[in-house]
Structure formats: C-alpha cells, structure tokens
Design a protein around this motif. Structure first.
Motif, short mmCIF file in Angstrom:
data_model
loop_
_atom_site.label_atom_id
_atom_site.label_comp_id
_atom_site.label_asym_id
_atom_site.label_seq_id
_atom_site.Cartn_x
_atom_site.Cartn_y
_atom_site.Cartn_z
N ILE A 349 15.41 2.52 -8.55
CA ILE A 349 14.36 1.53 -8.86
C ILE A 349 13.18 1.31 -7.78
CG2 ILE A 349 13.93 -0.90 -9.41
CD1 ILE A 349 16.49 -1.05 -10.53
N ARG A 350 11.95 1.10 -8.13
CA ARG A 350 11.15 0.81 -7.03
C ARG A 350 10.75 -0.68 -7.12
NH1 ARG A 350 5.82 3.91 -8.40
NH2 ARG A 350 4.96 2.82 -6.40
N TRP A 351 11.31 -1.35 -6.10
CA TRP A 351 11.13 -2.80 -6.06
C TRP A 351 9.60 -3.37 -5.45
CZ3 TRP A 351 14.74 -5.95 -8.23
CH2 TRP A 351 15.86 -5.44 -8.49
N TYR A 352 9.24 -4.40 -5.98
CA TYR A 352 8.16 -4.96 -5.60
C TYR A 352 8.15 -5.52 -3.94
CZ TYR A 352 4.23 -8.17 -4.69
OH TYR A 352 3.07 -8.60 -3.89
N ASP A 353 7.27 -5.10 -3.31
CA ASP A 353 7.28 -5.55 -1.70
C ASP A 353 5.79 -6.25 -1.33
OD1 ASP A 353 7.50 -5.62 0.94
OD2 ASP A 353 6.94 -3.69 1.41
N GLN A 354 5.89 -7.48 -1.14
CA GLN A 354 4.65 -8.37 -0.49
C GLN A 354 4.10 -7.62 0.30
OE1 GLN A 354 3.67 -10.99 -2.43
NE2 GLN A 354 1.89 -10.93 -0.98
N ARG A 355 4.56 -7.04 1.27
CA ARG A 355 3.80 -6.34 2.51
C ARG A 355 2.86 -5.34 1.95
NH1 ARG A 355 7.44 -4.56 7.17
NH2 ARG A 355 8.09 -3.29 5.60
N SER A 356 3.36 -4.66 0.95
CA SER A 356 2.70 -3.55 0.63
C SER A 356 1.55 -3.86 -0.24
CB SER A 356 3.63 -2.34 -0.25
OG SER A 356 4.00 -2.85 -1.47
N PHE A 357 1.70 -4.92 -1.00
CA PHE A 357 0.85 -5.51 -2.08
C PHE A 357 -0.49 -6.22 -1.21
CE2 PHE A 357 -0.94 -9.27 -4.19
CZ PHE A 357 -1.61 -8.58 -5.19
N ASP A 358 0.06 -6.90 0.16
CA ASP A 358 -1.20 -7.40 0.85
C ASP A 358 -1.88 -6.21 1.56
OD1 ASP A 358 -0.15 -9.82 0.59
OD2 ASP A 358 1.16 -10.09 2.10
N GLN A 359 -1.23 -5.19 1.74
CA GLN A 359 -1.92 -3.96 2.19
C GLN A 359 -2.83 -3.34 1.32
OE1 GLN A 359 1.33 -1.21 3.41
NE2 GLN A 359 1.50 -2.17 5.46
N LEU A 360 -2.60 -3.32 0.24
CA LEU A 360 -3.55 -2.95 -1.34
C LEU A 360 -4.66 -3.85 -1.26
CD1 LEU A 360 -4.00 -0.95 -3.38
CD2 LEU A 360 -2.52 -2.40 -4.85
N LYS A 361 -4.18 -5.18 -1.33
CA LYS A 361 -5.34 -6.30 -1.41
C LYS A 361 -6.08 -6.07 -0.21
CE LYS A 361 -5.79 -11.31 -1.55
NZ LYS A 361 -4.94 -12.46 -1.45
N ARG A 362 -5.81 -5.77 1.14
CA ARG A 362 -6.53 -5.80 2.04
C ARG A 362 -7.46 -4.43 1.93
NH1 ARG A 362 -6.04 -6.24 8.14
NH2 ARG A 362 -7.15 -4.33 9.33
N ARG A 363 -6.92 -3.43 1.45
CA ARG A 363 -7.86 -2.06 1.32
C ARG A 363 -8.68 -2.43 0.30
NH1 ARG A 363 -7.63 3.31 2.34
NH2 ARG A 363 -8.80 4.64 0.53
N ILE A 364 -8.45 -3.10 -0.89
CA ILE A 364 -9.54 -3.43 -1.79
C ILE A 364 -10.63 -4.20 -1.23
CG2 ILE A 364 -9.96 -4.58 -3.88
CD1 ILE A 364 -7.03 -3.94 -4.77
N GLN A 365 -10.36 -5.33 -0.48
CA GLN A 365 -11.37 -6.13 0.18
C GLN A 365 -12.27 -5.29 1.15
OE1 GLN A 365 -11.62 -9.39 -0.82
NE2 GLN A 365 -13.48 -9.01 0.26
N LEU A 366 -11.58 -4.51 1.92
CA LEU A 366 -12.32 -3.57 2.64
C LEU A 366 -13.35 -2.78 2.32
CD1 LEU A 366 -9.84 -2.62 5.64
CD2 LEU A 366 -11.41 -4.36 5.54
#
Length: 613
Positions: A349-366
């Motif tokens: 199973i691929r479990w959700y990880d808040q840290r990777s989500f924050d990284q994606l959010k950061r990239r989208i903002q950048l």
C-alpha cells in the motif's frame, strides 16, 4: 455542494412552513368569526370553542418554531396535535348552518391532506390520506342532520350538490397529490442518479462518497480511506484508444468489486480511482500483508483485444482519519496526491505522507511564483571566489543564483533551476543572471583593468540550444561558460557551433560536476573544453576513501594530460586543500576560503584579498 437529501429536506420544510402559516391564518380567522358570531352559540360553548382555537393556534406556532429551529420531533408531534384539534373542533362544534359546517370540515380535511402528504412524501401515505378524508367528509355529512348544534339547514338539493362537489374536489386533490408524489419520487431518483451515480460505470461517485465519508467520520473515531488506481491508464489510452480501454475497464469492475467486498461499498472517484471506507473495527484487514498482497496480485490482469494483450496495472492507496485529515475533502485530496506522487509502498500500500504532500504543495507554489520572481528581482546573484593554489590569489569567481521566496525563505538553485527548465523559463532566468554578471564584471575592470578576471556562469543545455545564442554573441566580456557533464549529450550541433564561436571570442568552457555524468571524452574533445570542475562529492569522500583519493588524483592527471585546468569544488578544510595542492590541482573553490557573497561584499573582498597566506 449541498447533498441532495439535505436540499430536499430543507425544501419540504419550507413547504410545510408555508402550509402551517396558512393554517395559522385560517385559525385566526376562525377565532375572529367565532367572536363575531358569539350570539349563535351558548356562552359555555362559546368559551370552550374560543379556548380550543387559542390552544390550537399556540400549538401551530410551536410547530412552526420547531421547523425553524430544526426540532423535527417537536414539529412533527405539534403538527399532528394541531391537526387533530382542528378536525375535532369543526366536527364536535360545527356552525349552526349545515352548509358552513360542511365547508369548514372540507377545508380542514384539505389542509390535513396537504400538510401530511408534504411531510411524509410517500405516495402510499398520500393515497391513504385521500381515501380517509373522502370517507370522513361523507360520514360527517351523513350524521350532520342529527347534530344538536346545527339548526339552520339549506335546501337539500343544493346541499347534496355541494357534497358531490366537495367529494370531487377532495378526490382530485388526492389524485393530484399521489401523482405529484410519484413524479417527485421519480425525479428525485433520476436526480440522484445524475448527481450521485457515475453514469459510465453505475457506481456511486465522488460526491456520494464525500457524503458517506462525512457521516462515517461523525460515527468513527478512526478510519482508513482505501483506493485502487489503474496506474497505467494513460499509457493504455495512448496505445489502444479511450473507448476500447474504458469498455474493458468497465468489465473489470465487477471482478474488482467482488475482490474488495470485505472492504465495503465501491465508490468511483475522478479518473480510474475506486475508493473504500474501512472503519476502525475492520483495520485488521488493512494490516494483513498477506490479504493485501493477494488482492494486489489478483487485481493485475490481462485482457485480449483483437490480437493484442492489454495489461491492467493497479496501485493501492491509503490515508487515515484523523492523522492525515479531519474532513472528507482533505482525505480525498490525499488520495489524489498519492496518485500523482512517488510515495513508496509499505506492505503493498502507498500510504499518505504529510511531508511529501507539503513538498508537492511547495513545488506548486514555487512554479506559480517563479516567473514573477524573475521579473521582480527576487532571484538575485551571489558570487563565490575561485583561488589559485600556487599563489592563493583570486583567479575568478562563480556566479550563483539564489531565490529569496516570501513564504519559504531562501530556495536552493537545485530546486528552482529544474522548475525553470520544466516551465520553459530557463532562458529568461539565464539572461537575467548574465546581465547581473556583466555589471559585476565591469566593476572588477574598473578596479584592475589589466587583470584578466573571469566570471563563471552556469548555462543549461536548453539555453544554449535555444534562443540565447544571439544574446551570447552580443557579449564582449569573456565569461567562463559552465555546462554540467550530464547535459553534454543533449547539445545540438547549433549549440556546439555557438560554443565554438564564443570560445573564439575569448570565452572559456568549463565542465561542471565532472565525474558524475557520462564521462565521454569525445564530447570534451569536440567542444574544446578548457576547465574541468571536480564535483564536491569526490572532494568530500577522498579524505575517507583510498579509492576516492586515487580517483581525484587520476582525474587531475588526466585533465592536465589533455591540457585542461582543474577546479576543485567544495573545499572546506585545510587538509583537503593540502591534498589537492600535492595533486597539483590548479584552482579551488569552497568555504575554506570564502562563502558565496553578495556583489557589493565581493567587490570589497576582491579589493582587499591579494594574498590569502
């Protein structure tokens, strides 16, 4: 969007409130009529009727307040009580005129039928109300002549004609209500299919899933949202076409549903994502590695279309409440983030990880802010000196880009340069850096016009291959152009010609991060390279590894044999510096001598740094 059941409930409530307001007005008129015709009844009977009507009016107001403040049980009981009292009053204490008494009973029965049929929204209840009201009217009409309160009778022919008319009216209202309820039920079912059912698969869709998940959250302290995603859909659509793959995928759904039956109902989210809600008391299903591994293996399937084999590949995604989110929107967003991220799997199973989500959010903002940052100057340059090992003089410097983001602070070029390349902004960014470097170069020339000071600028292969070659050709200052070794293979013939033209004008060519890329000596020869820059990783590891130490020595010997100067990057200790000096390295760059600094700081540094001994 508001759920349909909630919307329908609110709509019914509004209708009932309107009918009760009409009922209240009718009761007020009845009270006024009773007071105005006080002489028609005895004083004791008059007091009883007025008291009952006032009590009934109070109960009607209570029912209205129950609806307004969403006290459904209070409203329900109040409505039933006030309807019963109203019918009792017109039945037990009718007007002395038999026609008026009959009409009063009919009006009350019509109001009862309208209010209760609207409240229950059931065609069987509506039909029963219709039959009951017609029977009640006729029973009242049959016993009316013997009622002691009635003394004024109208003509029998007129009276019976009015009875027939009122029966006809009640029957029509009853049939209309039944037809209306049937139409409402059909329309509600159709709307639910449109809103809550995925038309193409027949499964409940994301809106229904969000509603059910919201209810589950209120009932469960913990739960897991599980999803199955067809991971190679885009590839399959590209090769075989959307219609073909969709048809085969719909055939797959029944098999997937049977496999996932222990995990509850199947919901269709956006794209080929099927979702499941696993309550806390069933979390053992998720923890069973064997179960999930078997399901994953069984999900993988092969379909045959004409002469082709089509392989369906699935991935399982999971997010937890309340650790990963406290509402349905957050949990569903987590699944989509997992779908498009590279989060590794644990126990299949691929479990959700808040840290990777924050990284994606950061990239989208950048990505969103990068273009504006180039225009506004939020991306600025710093300069790191390069020093010769023989005399410890400043030989030149490397121009490095930095980004001070308003939310994230200093952003590394290792992060925003790939974004600039992906968004086709690298040419504009490179042009901006070259202009800043030209200003610095002119300032250095004013300090020492005879010294051939070179500034090194990192240039991506896409910039050299693109439109910036014209800009390079207009430059008069002999910059050092740094190209990473891994981009050598992507240089076009036009780019090689541009580099050759610039070299003829006095520019030098350096290969950055040497040893980490393809290491193809043919490219070095074809580009007539001047400088090789040894990557910091080799400089760091040579103090701890004999192999790394010998590799650095071999790179320096090879470069000198080919006629290249050598720059060692990331020199941070005196011991590294001494070892590189023994190996006859030409130039060093690193924190041991100077950190990257702002242009005005570098000018001051350059003026005062003739000797580093």
């Amino acid at each position: 969007m508001e759920h349909l059941d909630t919307f329908m409930t609110k709509n019914v409530k509004k209708q009932i409130m309107g009918l009760i307001i009409i009922f209240i007005l009718n009761t007020i008129m009845a009270i006024v009529f009773t007071i105005a015709n006080k002489s028609l009844v005895t004083e004791s009977l008059y007091n009883v009727i007025v008291a009952l009507r006032c009590i009934n009016l109070s109960i009607q107001v209570l029912a209205l307040l129950g609806l307004i403040f969403e006290k459904r049980i209070l409203a329900h009981l109040s409505i039933l009580l006030c309807l019963s009292i109203s019918l009792s009053i017109v039945t037990l204490f009718p007007s002395s005129n038999n026609l008026i008494a009959l009409i009063s009973v009919s009006v009350t029965l019509i109001l009862i039928q309208l209010i209760l049929s609207t409240w229950y929204e059931n065609r069987k209840v509506t039909l029963a109300l219709g039959i009951g009201t017609v029977l009640y009217l006729n029973i009242f009409a049959a016993f009316e002549p013997s009622h002691p309160s009635i003394s004024d009778y109208v003509d029998k022919t007129l009276y019976f004609s009015i009875i027939i008319t009122l029966n006809y009216l009640l029957i029509m209202i009853s049939l209309f209500n039944v037809a209306l309820m049937m139409s409402i039920n059909r329309a509600t079912g159709f709307i639910k299919n449109l809103i809550y059912i995925d038309i193409k698969t027949g499964l409940f869709n994301e809106r229904q899933f969000e509603h059910v998940l919201s209810k589950a959250i209120t009932e469960q302290s913990k739960l897991i949202v599980l999803a199955i995603d067809l991971s190679n859909l885009q590839e399959l659509n590209h090769h075989f076409g959307y219609r073909t793959i969709h048809k085969l995928y719909v055939e797959e759904l029944s098999r997937i549903q049977s496999l996932m039956l222990p995990y509850g109902s199947t919901y269709k989210l956006d794209g080929p994502v099927l979702a499941y809600i696993v309550p806390s008391d069933q979390n053992s299903l998720i923890g069973s590695k064997t179960n999930l591994a078997e399901i994953i293996n069984q999900l993988e399937s092969t379909k045959f279309y004409e002469t082709h084999e089509i392989h369906f590949k699935y991935q399982m995604l999971a997010t937890q409440y309340p650790q990963d989110g406290i509402n349905p929107s957050q949990l569903i967003d987590n699944l989509y983030h997992l779908k498009y991220s590279n989060t590794p799997s644990i126990n299949s199973i691929r479990w959700y990880d808040q840290r990777s989500f924050d990284q994606l959010k950061r990239r989208i903002q950048l990505e969103k802010d990068l273009e504006q940052a180039i225009q506004s100057g939020d991306i600025y340059i710093v300069i790191q000196p390069q020093v010769t090992l023989k005399d410890y003089k400043v030989h030149g410097a490397e121009i490095l880009a930095r980004w001070r983001h308003p939310e994230y602070g200093d952003v590394s070029p290792n992060e925003f340069i790939p974004i600039a390349e992906q968004m086709y902004l690298i040419d504009r960014l490179t042009e901006h850096i070259i202009k800043e470097a030209t200003v610095i170069h002119n300032q250095i020339k004013e300090i020492n016009s005879d010294f051939k000071f070179q500034l090194a600028v990192n240039i991506s292969a896409s910039s050299i291959n693109g439109k910036l070659d014209h800009h390079f050709r207009e430059l008069t200052h002999p910059f050092e152009i740094e190209i990473t070794e891994s981009t050598l293979i992507s240089l076009t013939e036009n780019a090689k010609y541009t580099l050759g033209y610039l070299k003829a004008k006095g520019f030098t060519i350096a290969i950055d991060d040497f040893g980490t890329g393809f290491s193809n000596l043919e490219y070095l020869h074809a580009l007539d390279v001047d400088v090789l820059k040894i990557d910091k990783r080799f400089v760091d590891s040579m103090m701890n590894s004999d192999k790394a130490l010998k590799l650095v020595e071999a790179l320096i010997i090879m470069a000198h044999t080919l006629g290249f100067n050598v720059v060692a990057e990331g020199v941070e200790t005196k011991m590294q510096c001494d070892v590189l000096a023994v190996f006859d390295c030409d130039i060093i760059q690193g924190y041991w001598f100077a950190k990257p600094m702002l242009p005005e700081q570098f000018i001051t540094f350059y003026k005062s740094s003739n000797d580093f001994n």
